[in-house]
Design a protein around this motif. Structure first.
Motif, mmCIF file in Angstrom:
data_model
loop_
_atom_site.group_PDB
_atom_site.id
_atom_site.type_symbol
_atom_site.label_atom_id
_atom_site.label_comp_id
_atom_site.label_asym_id
_atom_site.label_seq_id
_atom_site.Cartn_x
_atom_site.Cartn_y
_atom_site.Cartn_z
ATOM 1 N N GLU A 202 -14.965 -3.264 -1.006
ATOM 2 C CA GLU A 202 -15.367 -2.238 -0.046
ATOM 3 C C GLU A 202 -16.310 -2.810 1.009
ATOM 4 O OE1 GLU A 202 -17.177 2.326 -0.136
ATOM 5 O OE2 GLU A 202 -17.667 0.912 -1.744
ATOM 6 N N GLY A 203 -17.237 -3.666 0.570
ATOM 7 C CA GLY A 203 -18.181 -4.253 1.507
ATOM 8 C C GLY A 203 -17.521 -5.189 2.498
ATOM 9 N N PHE A 204 -16.553 -5.963 2.037
ATOM 10 C CA PHE A 204 -15.880 -6.904 2.954
ATOM 11 C C PHE A 204 -15.000 -6.157 3.951
ATOM 12 C CE2 PHE A 204 -12.954 -10.081 4.478
ATOM 13 C CZ PHE A 204 -13.716 -11.250 4.513
ATOM 14 N N ALA A 205 -14.328 -5.090 3.504
ATOM 15 C CA ALA A 205 -13.416 -4.347 4.381
ATOM 16 C C ALA A 205 -14.150 -3.625 5.496
ATOM 17 C CB ALA A 205 -12.601 -3.360 3.558
ATOM 18 N N GLU A 206 -15.348 -3.122 5.216
ATOM 19 C CA GLU A 206 -16.166 -2.434 6.218
ATOM 20 C C GLU A 206 -15.419 -1.297 6.916
ATOM 21 O OE1 GLU A 206 -17.647 -5.436 8.884
ATOM 22 O OE2 GLU A 206 -19.404 -5.816 7.624
ATOM 23 N N LEU B 118 -8.619 -3.840 4.798
ATOM 24 C CA LEU B 118 -8.593 -3.517 3.373
ATOM 25 C C LEU B 118 -7.651 -4.450 2.625
ATOM 26 C CD1 LEU B 118 -9.623 -1.701 1.140
ATOM 27 C CD2 LEU B 118 -7.743 -0.110 1.643
ATOM 28 N N ALA B 119 -6.494 -4.740 3.206
ATOM 29 C CA ALA B 119 -5.514 -5.605 2.543
ATOM 30 C C ALA B 119 -6.085 -7.002 2.319
ATOM 31 C CB ALA B 119 -4.236 -5.680 3.365
ATOM 32 N N PHE B 120 -6.759 -7.539 3.322
ATOM 33 C CA PHE B 120 -7.334 -8.875 3.176
ATOM 34 C C PHE B 120 -8.455 -8.872 2.142
ATOM 35 C CE2 PHE B 120 -10.013 -12.481 4.218
ATOM 36 C CZ PHE B 120 -9.084 -13.487 4.432
ATOM 37 N N ALA B 121 -9.294 -7.849 2.197
ATOM 38 C CA ALA B 121 -10.393 -7.752 1.233
ATOM 39 C C ALA B 121 -9.870 -7.720 -0.195
ATOM 40 C CB ALA B 121 -11.238 -6.516 1.533
ATOM 41 N N VAL B 122 -8.791 -6.963 -0.423
ATOM 42 C CA VAL B 122 -8.193 -6.888 -1.749
ATOM 43 C C VAL B 122 -7.647 -8.254 -2.165
ATOM 44 C CG1 VAL B 122 -6.302 -5.916 -3.097
ATOM 45 C CG2 VAL B 122 -7.650 -4.432 -1.611
ATOM 46 N N PHE C 70 0.840 -1.195 0.000
ATOM 47 C CA PHE C 70 0.000 0.000 0.000
ATOM 48 C C PHE C 70 0.879 1.251 0.000
ATOM 49 C CE2 PHE C 70 -4.162 -1.689 2.083
ATOM 50 C CZ PHE C 70 -4.413 -2.438 0.940
ATOM 51 N N ASN C 71 0.462 2.253 -0.768
ATOM 52 C CA ASN C 71 1.105 3.571 -0.717
ATOM 53 C C ASN C 71 0.368 4.411 0.316
ATOM 54 O OD1 ASN C 71 1.852 6.317 -1.206
ATOM 55 N ND2 ASN C 71 2.510 5.779 -3.278
ATOM 56 N N PRO C 72 1.037 4.812 1.407
ATOM 57 C CA PRO C 72 0.337 5.518 2.480
ATOM 58 C C PRO C 72 -0.261 6.856 2.068
ATOM 59 C CG PRO C 72 2.715 5.601 2.811
ATOM 60 C CD PRO C 72 2.467 4.631 1.704
ATOM 61 N N GLU C 73 0.257 7.443 0.994
ATOM 62 C CA GLU C 73 -0.269 8.747 0.551
ATOM 63 C C GLU C 73 -1.547 8.570 -0.284
ATOM 64 O OE1 GLU C 73 1.007 11.495 1.638
ATOM 65 O OE2 GLU C 73 2.671 10.486 2.651
ATOM 66 N N PHE C 74 -1.758 7.390 -0.849
ATOM 67 C CA PHE C 74 -2.937 7.150 -1.676
ATOM 68 C C PHE C 74 -4.138 6.827 -0.792
ATOM 69 C CE2 PHE C 74 -0.627 5.594 -5.792
ATOM 70 C CZ PHE C 74 0.015 6.823 -5.862
ATOM 71 N N SER C 75 -5.313 7.060 -1.321
ATOM 72 C CA SER C 75 -6.528 6.666 -0.606
ATOM 73 C C SER C 75 -6.681 5.148 -0.665
ATOM 74 C CB SER C 75 -7.757 7.319 -1.240
ATOM 75 O OG SER C 75 -8.001 6.777 -2.530
ATOM 76 N N GLY C 76 -7.580 4.631 0.160
ATOM 77 C CA GLY C 76 -7.841 3.201 0.121
ATOM 78 C C GLY C 76 -8.313 2.765 -1.245
ATOM 79 N N ARG C 77 -9.195 3.552 -1.854
ATOM 80 C CA ARG C 77 -9.700 3.227 -3.188
ATOM 81 C C ARG C 77 -8.569 3.164 -4.207
ATOM 82 N NH1 ARG C 77 -14.652 3.829 -5.900
ATOM 83 N NH2 ARG C 77 -14.400 4.056 -8.168
ATOM 84 N N ASP C 78 -7.675 4.168 -4.173
ATOM 85 C CA ASP C 78 -6.559 4.191 -5.119
ATOM 86 C C ASP C 78 -5.658 2.977 -4.919
ATOM 87 O OD1 ASP C 78 -7.469 6.554 -6.200
ATOM 88 O OD2 ASP C 78 -6.163 7.826 -4.966
#
Length: 347
Positions: free
Chosen positions: A47-51, A71-75, A15-23
């Motif tokens: 998005e639904g799984f990450a909650e 988020l990482a697991f959902a992805v 993950f890039n910490p400067e990016f949003s979760g969506r990005d």
């Protein structure tokens, strides 16, 4: 390795910490060769799984550790991996999300996806793994069937802890006491045995509360687990107990004299002790369950295993009169349209 690999390694890896979760979701998809259109089709499920709610639009650097792993697991699970690497990642987060993750991992495993699961949680390893590899500072200590490797690992950890406890000097002379009236010497099975040899499990028997041997376990009944042990050296703080496992080898429940507040007196070398555990057996799903007896020396927090026998005796749980949903049935009373506490006050 051949196939699409999804990985959950150290917290925030990929993950890039400067990016949003969506990005970051779209970035991870692009790295694995998925198009924007592919990710558009998957995004709602991720998005639904990450909650994590509106945080999906915020920079990842503003996330808590639990949100990052959600988020990482959902992805990882929604990118159609053929190989999933999980390295201690599920140790982070609340129990609710962790249980959801474990169910999803079981689902992926059932679909034939290869899972490399790295963990110190031996119960999870036994539940998930067909084969296990034990590494110690990069050296291969054991490789093979999960149950056997986990047992070898636990034995090594117990031996390591025993060396630590040896510094506390648990070898002072203790007075001998009369032998118990009844001694069990039957050990129907020994899958694996380990310990430092300062005491020995002589036998185990499963009986009802009238002393009759049981051929099977009955739901909602009193079961007596009788274990006899003999000291081979002076034991200042002996502990006797057992582990109760299901047919998959997963530790289902367990207890010991120290856990139950029964502090056994010191045992002299050669002395024999018989302990009875009275258990209110709940209604469990019909299957085989095993008892693994053990004797240790020390305290509840710091002890050394003297003798442990894996799956010394196995009995079948009789079917319950009513369905079992899940692993067991909670003892339960149902009231309808009543005030809580009113029934108890009337008694």
């Amino acid at each position: 390795m051949n196939g699409r690999v999804a990985a959950l390694l150290e917290l925030g890896s990929g993950f890039n910490p400067e990016f949003s979760g969506r990005d970051n979701v779209y970035l991870n998809g692009a790295i694995l060769g998925l198009s924007t259109k592919d990710m558009d089709q998957r995004f709602d499920a991720i998005e639904g799984f990450a909650e994590i709610g509106e945080f999906i639009h915020q920079p990842v650097k503003t996330y808590s550790s639990g949100m990052v792993i959600r988020l990482a697991f959902a992805v990882a699970i929604h990118l159609d991996p053929e190989i999933l690497l999980v390295d201690e990642a599920l140790a982070v987060g609340d129990i609710y999300f962790r249980q959801r993750c474990m169910r999803k991992v079981h689902e992926l495993r059932a679909r034939g996806i290869t899972i490399l699961f790295v963990s110190h949680a031996t119960a999870d390893v036994k539940a998930l793994g067909d084969r296990a590899l034990w590494l110690d500072h990069g050296r291969v200590m054991a490789l093979g069937k999960t149950d056997l490797v986990v047992t070898q690992y636990l034995a090594a950890m117990a031996k390591k802890d025993a060396r630590y406890l040896a510094q506390d000097g648990f070898n002072r002379p203790v007075p001998a006491k009369p032998a118990p009236q009844e001694v069990v010497t039957d050990l129907p099975n020994i899958d694996h045995r380990f310990g430092d040899g300062k005491a020995e499990v002589l036998g185990i028997a499963i009986r009802d509360d009238s002393g009759n041997r049981l051929a099977s376990l009955r739901p909602n009944s009193t079961v007596v687990v009788r274990i006899s042990v003999q000291a081979k050296a002076n034991l200042e703080r002996p502990i006797v107990g057992f582990m109760f496992r299901n047919h998959l080898g997963v530790d289902f429940a367990g207890t010991n004299t120290s856990r139950e507040g029964c502090q056994l007196p010191p045992m002299a070398s050669g002395e024999i002790c018989t302990v009875d555990f009275y258990i209110e057996m709940p209604a469990l799903y019909a299957s085989f369950f095993s008892f693994s007896p053990a004797v240790a020396n020390g305290t509840l927090e710091h002890y050394s295993i003297c003798d442990w026998i894996d799956n010394a005796i196995a009995l079948h749980m009789d079917p319950s009169e009513r369905p079992i949903y899940g692993h067991f049935h909670f003892p339960c009373r149902v009231e309808v349209n009543s005030r809580i506490g009113a029934g108890a006050a009337a008694l």
